[in-house]
Design an enzyme around this catalytic site. Structure first.
Site, PDB file in Angstrom:
ATOM      1  N   LYS A 271      68.047  26.710 -16.407  1.00  0.00           N
ATOM      2  CA  LYS A 271      67.792  28.114 -16.729  1.00  0.00           C
ATOM      3  C   LYS A 271      69.056  28.757 -17.297  1.00  0.00           C
ATOM      4  O   LYS A 271      70.162  28.383 -16.897  1.00  0.00           O
ATOM      5  CB  LYS A 271      67.433  28.893 -15.441  1.00  0.00           C
ATOM      6  CG  LYS A 271      66.046  28.680 -14.916  1.00  0.00           C
ATOM      7  CD  LYS A 271      65.814  29.572 -13.705  1.00  0.00           C
ATOM      8  CE  LYS A 271      64.466  29.313 -13.068  1.00  0.00           C
ATOM      9  NZ  LYS A 271      63.316  29.625 -13.934  1.00  0.00           N
ATOM     10  N   ARG A 345      54.758  24.204  -9.428  1.00  0.00           N
ATOM     11  CA  ARG A 345      53.398  23.652  -9.481  1.00  0.00           C
ATOM     12  C   ARG A 345      53.392  22.202  -9.005  1.00  0.00           C
ATOM     13  O   ARG A 345      52.375  21.723  -8.491  1.00  0.00           O
ATOM     14  CB  ARG A 345      52.846  23.776 -10.910  1.00  0.00           C
ATOM     15  CG  ARG A 345      53.628  23.026 -11.935  1.00  0.00           C
ATOM     16  CD  ARG A 345      53.309  23.465 -13.352  1.00  0.00           C
ATOM     17  NE  ARG A 345      53.906  24.767 -13.684  1.00  0.00           N
ATOM     18  CZ  ARG A 345      53.692  25.419 -14.830  1.00  0.00           C
ATOM     19  NH1 ARG A 345      52.913  24.889 -15.744  1.00  0.00           N
ATOM     20  NH2 ARG A 345      54.269  26.579 -15.050  1.00  0.00           N
TER      21      ARG A 345
HETATM   22  N1  BES Z   1      60.524  30.175 -10.273  1.00  0.00           N
HETATM   23  C1  BES Z   1      60.153  30.211 -11.632  1.00  0.00           C
HETATM   24  C2  BES Z   1      59.237  31.398 -11.974  1.00  0.00           C
HETATM   25  C3  BES Z   1      59.821  32.778 -11.835  1.00  0.00           C
HETATM   26  C4  BES Z   1      60.333  33.443 -12.933  1.00  0.00           C
HETATM   27  C5  BES Z   1      59.783  33.446 -10.614  1.00  0.00           C
HETATM   28  C6  BES Z   1      60.831  34.727 -12.805  1.00  0.00           C
HETATM   29  C7  BES Z   1      60.287  34.717 -10.485  1.00  0.00           C
HETATM   30  C8  BES Z   1      60.796  35.375 -11.581  1.00  0.00           C
HETATM   31  C9  BES Z   1      59.409  28.932 -12.012  1.00  0.00           C
HETATM   32  O1  BES Z   1      59.783  27.801 -11.341  1.00  0.00           O
HETATM   33  C10 BES Z   1      59.703  28.675 -13.445  1.00  0.00           C
HETATM   34  O2  BES Z   1      60.826  28.420 -13.739  1.00  0.00           O
HETATM   35  N2  BES Z   1      58.690  28.760 -14.299  1.00  0.00           N
HETATM   36  C11 BES Z   1      58.859  28.557 -15.685  1.00  0.00           C
HETATM   37  C12 BES Z   1      57.700  27.726 -16.175  1.00  0.00           C
HETATM   38  C13 BES Z   1      57.835  27.255 -17.585  1.00  0.00           C
HETATM   39  C14 BES Z   1      58.941  26.239 -17.692  1.00  0.00           C
HETATM   40  C15 BES Z   1      56.521  26.659 -18.034  1.00  0.00           C
HETATM   41  C16 BES Z   1      58.885  29.926 -16.378  1.00  0.00           C
HETATM   42  O3  BES Z   1      58.134  30.814 -15.949  1.00  0.00           O
HETATM   43  O4  BES Z   1      59.677  30.099 -17.290  1.00  0.00           O
HETATM   44 MG    MG Z   2      61.382  26.769 -12.241  1.00  0.00          MG
END
Ligand code: BES
Ligand code: MG
Ligand code: ZN
Length: 494
Positions: A271, A345
């Protein structure tokens, strides 16, 4: 803070503030209490129309017993429900904290169109939830706890009402437990620590049994996704199971599942810094499930519930699981991991498989901070709800309306399953860039739910606010705890 009661105005001890409730009415605000002793004092603000009784309006006047008296507006009578009550009294608490009040007398409004039960529970919850803070790391700067309320007295409440107030207190303690878990450092709230806290719930009642799978047992159960996500971490994963057997006369059984990513770096699909700095909150689904089990067991609800929390860090290191590799979960389905940041997921898939294949309950509800796309779609006030069952969705929406845990239903739109097709495996773990990311995440989960009523709640927005708001004085809100408590309370009386 403690909440005490006084049966009537004359029986009260003098406090820093006194709160008098009014509703908005055509000509002038109407008092919802015996006004005779105060009619002089409230005259000015009412006659000048400075005070109209509008929702959350507060006018301060000066008296002889309590030196400061708040005229509080509850708004129009027909708009008032339990949720409004807690919103309004939460603003009163926020005001009192700002004024550094230590004690307050609250005259319980009479003649309202809601039950005394809802009224007192609403006020008590608001008091306990808003008087929360998280300032243990303020070492040199001013601690907020210095400004917390110490005592609130509900005037007009009777001894028998104490049970309701205590119920509000138990529910708020569950919410505050969840908030603490989420607000705390990720380096402290590790998978191991979540397991340790779950274990303490056995002390609540003999109806609670806690089982924690360690890494070896997780491998024996073939939870390949949980193991894959864990590979980059220096801490072992855990799979926490809390069984609450509150109704031995029934075979009805629910499973609640919470995402327990104790820190989400994104893994090798790293990230960017601004997206990572709130990711200690990525176990908020797991924390909500723990908080809910705390309240359900303490309230001794007549239901049978098992909570599952798969927990691990999603870290980065030489051993991290790799984009492009294929992993196999408990149900035997293979997944091509196209993005290691779509880790929630994966670990949920193993938990949902465990629930459907091993526990076989009547219904499964999962809570997860799953997608940033859900924050884009619904913002920070509202969580996304998905369900394959109209009834379960309806019951959750009903529970949602009674609390501040707002839900909005989104579709399990089948054609988008195509987005999850992989060339080399049964599925891939992400859909098309930018398209319906919350729906494809839910559809991914659905692949691991076998013939059972199921609901998925994406709490990515409301679990951890970018700034404190209303009932929520800190970033972590504890969303899910009140929702699940009301849901199971309703289930227990059916
Ligand atoms: N934990 C994150 C989702 C999230 C984002 C929670 C902002 C709280 C605030 C999750 O694991 C994630 O990183 N999701 C990705 C999925 C994508 C790679 C398909 C996302 O939402 O960017
Ligand atoms: Mg994630
Ligand atoms: Zn995550």
């Amino acid at each position: 803070m403690k909440i005490t009661i006084a049966p009537s105005q004359d029986k009260r001890k003098i406090a820093d503030y006194l709160v008098l409730p009014f509703i908005e009415d055509k000509k002038a605000p109407k008092a919802l209490f015996a006004i005779s002793k105060f009619s002089k004092i409230v005259k000015g603000p009412i006659e000048t129309k400075d005070f109209q009784g509008k929702k959350s309006q507060m006018s301060v006047v000066y008296g002889s017993k309590e030196r400061r008296i708040i005229l509080l507006g509850l708004g129009k009578a027909d708009k008032i429900d339990e949720f409004h009550i807690s919103e309004i009294y939460s603003e009163v608490v926020a005001f009192l904290k700002k004024k550094k009040a230590k004690t307050v007398n609250i005259i319980v409004p009479e003649k309202l169109n809601i039950s005394k039960e809802d009224l007192l529970k609403g006020i008590a919850e608001a008091l306990f939830l808003t008087n929360y803070g998280f300032d243990k790391f303020k070492h040199f700067s001013k601690k907020e706890s210095a400004t917390y309320l110490k005592e609130a007295t509900l005037i007009g409440a009777e001894k028998k009402d104490m049970a309701l107030i205590n119920k509000g207190k138990i529910i708020a303690s569950g919410v505050n437990l969840t908030r603490d878990l989420v607000n705390n450092n990720a380096d402290d709230e590790t998978p191991q620590n979540l397991a340790k806290i779950a274990k303490t719930f056995e002390k609540i009642s003999k109806d609670v049994k806690v089982v924690v799978f360690d890494k070896k047992k997780i491998a024996q159960e073939k939870m390949g996704f949980l193991l894959a996500v864990n590979k980059g971490s220096d801490k072992d994963p855990v799979f926490i199971m809390i069984h609450y057997h509150g109704d031995r006369s029934s075979n009805d059984h629910s499973v609640i599942v919470g995402k327990g990513i104790t820190y989400d770096t994104g893994g090798l699909s790293l990230k960017p810094p601004t997206a990572m700095d709130t990711m200690k909150s990525d176990m908020s689904g797991g924390a909500a499930v723990l908080g809910a089990m705390y309240t359900i067991a303490n309230l001794r609800l007549k239901v049978n519930v098992t909570a599952l929390v798969p927990a691990t860090e999603n870290s980065i290191g030489p051993a991290s699981y790799k984009p492009g590799d294929v992993y196999i979960g408990m149900a035997g389905k293979s997944v091509e991991v196209k993005n290691t940041d779509a880790e929630g997921r994966l670990i949920l898939a193993d938990a949902l498989s465990y629930a459907s294949l091993k526990i076989k309950p009547n219904r499964i509800i999962d809570l997860a901070s799953l997608t940033g796309a859900c924050v884009v779609a619904l913002g920070e006030d509202v969580a996304g709800l998905f369900s394959n069952s109209e009834k379960l969705a309806k019951d959750l929406e009903a529970a949602s309306r009674r609390t501040g845990d707002h839900l909005w239903r989104l579709p399990l739109y089948k054609p988008y399953k195509d987005h999850l097709k992989s060339d080399i495996a049964d599925l891939k773990n992400i859909g098309n860039a930018r398209e319906a990311g919350t729906i494809t995440a839910a559809l991914f989960l659905q692949e691991f739910v076998e013939k059972v009523d199921w609901a998925h709640i994406d709490i990515a927005g409301p679990a951890f606010l970018s700034k404190p708001k209303g009932l929520h004085p800190t970033h972590a809100t504890g969303i899910g705890v009140r929702l699940l408590t009301y849901f199971f309370e309703n289930l227990s009386i059916k």
